[in-house]
Design a protein around this motif. Sequence first.
Motif, PDB file in Angstrom:
ATOM      1  N   MET A  17     -16.082  14.329  96.076  1.00 18.57           N
ATOM      2  CA  MET A  17     -16.606  15.631  95.561  1.00 18.57           C
ATOM      3  C   MET A  17     -17.906  15.669  95.008  1.00 18.57           C
ATOM      4  SD  MET A  17     -15.323  18.497  95.268  1.00 18.57           S
ATOM      5  CE  MET A  17     -15.718  20.125  94.523  1.00 18.57           C
ATOM      6  N   PRO A  18     -18.815  16.493  95.506  1.00 20.73           N
ATOM      7  CA  PRO A  18     -20.648  16.190  95.479  1.00 20.73           C
ATOM      8  C   PRO A  18     -20.845  17.366  94.171  1.00 20.73           C
ATOM      9  CG  PRO A  18     -19.716  17.952  97.225  1.00 20.73           C
ATOM     10  CD  PRO A  18     -18.461  17.296  96.870  1.00 20.73           C
ATOM     11  N   PHE A  19     -19.924  17.889  93.609  1.00 23.58           N
ATOM     12  CA  PHE A  19     -20.428  18.594  92.569  1.00 23.58           C
ATOM     13  C   PHE A  19     -19.205  18.960  91.385  1.00 23.58           C
ATOM     14  CE2 PHE A  19     -19.353  21.474  95.766  1.00 23.58           C
ATOM     15  CZ  PHE A  19     -18.432  22.410  95.223  1.00 23.58           C
ATOM     16  N   GLY A  20     -19.721  19.746  90.424  1.00 20.10           N
ATOM     17  CA  GLY A  20     -18.450  20.014  89.603  1.00 20.10           C
ATOM     18  C   GLY A  20     -17.990  19.334  88.441  1.00 20.10           C
ATOM     19  N   ARG A  21     -16.916  19.394  88.055  1.00 19.37           N
ATOM     20  CA  ARG A  21     -16.001  18.758  86.957  1.00 19.37           C
ATOM     21  C   ARG A  21     -15.672  17.448  87.756  1.00 19.37           C
ATOM     22  NH1 ARG A  21     -10.646  21.051  83.928  1.00 19.37           N
ATOM     23  NH2 ARG A  21     -10.359  18.883  82.839  1.00 19.37           N
ATOM     24  N   TYR A  22     -15.341  17.416  89.081  1.00 20.17           N
ATOM     25  CA  TYR A  22     -14.687  16.441  89.490  1.00 20.17           C
ATOM     26  C   TYR A  22     -15.737  15.637  90.517  1.00 20.17           C
ATOM     27  CZ  TYR A  22     -10.315  17.819  87.732  1.00 20.17           C
ATOM     28  OH  TYR A  22      -9.354  18.262  86.690  1.00 20.17           O
ATOM     29  N   GLN A  23     -17.141  15.858  90.139  1.00 20.74           N
ATOM     30  CA  GLN A  23     -17.973  15.138  91.042  1.00 20.74           C
ATOM     31  C   GLN A  23     -17.919  13.726  90.967  1.00 20.74           C
ATOM     32  OE1 GLN A  23     -22.267  16.091  89.523  1.00 20.74           O
ATOM     33  NE2 GLN A  23     -22.880  14.879  91.269  1.00 20.74           N
TER      34      GLN A  23
END
Length: 73
Positions: A17-23
Amino acid sequence: MSGLQSEALLALVQAQMPFGRYQGRRIVDLPEEYLIWWSQKGFPPGELGGFMALALEIKRECLEGLIKPLRPY
């Protein structure tokens, strides 16, 4: 399973995942609830959205056994 399908599953288990909470978390390890939220909102365009949709289908259909041997850990 054909070579093309194997390659797609291998790419899925390696994708992060490249971004956000789960980057940085592998897409196959994202919580199902998060993937469902994205499916209702609309998956991101391109390869990322395709990986997320595939990960959700694998989880919904209880097919994690398909990707378990492909995991690098």
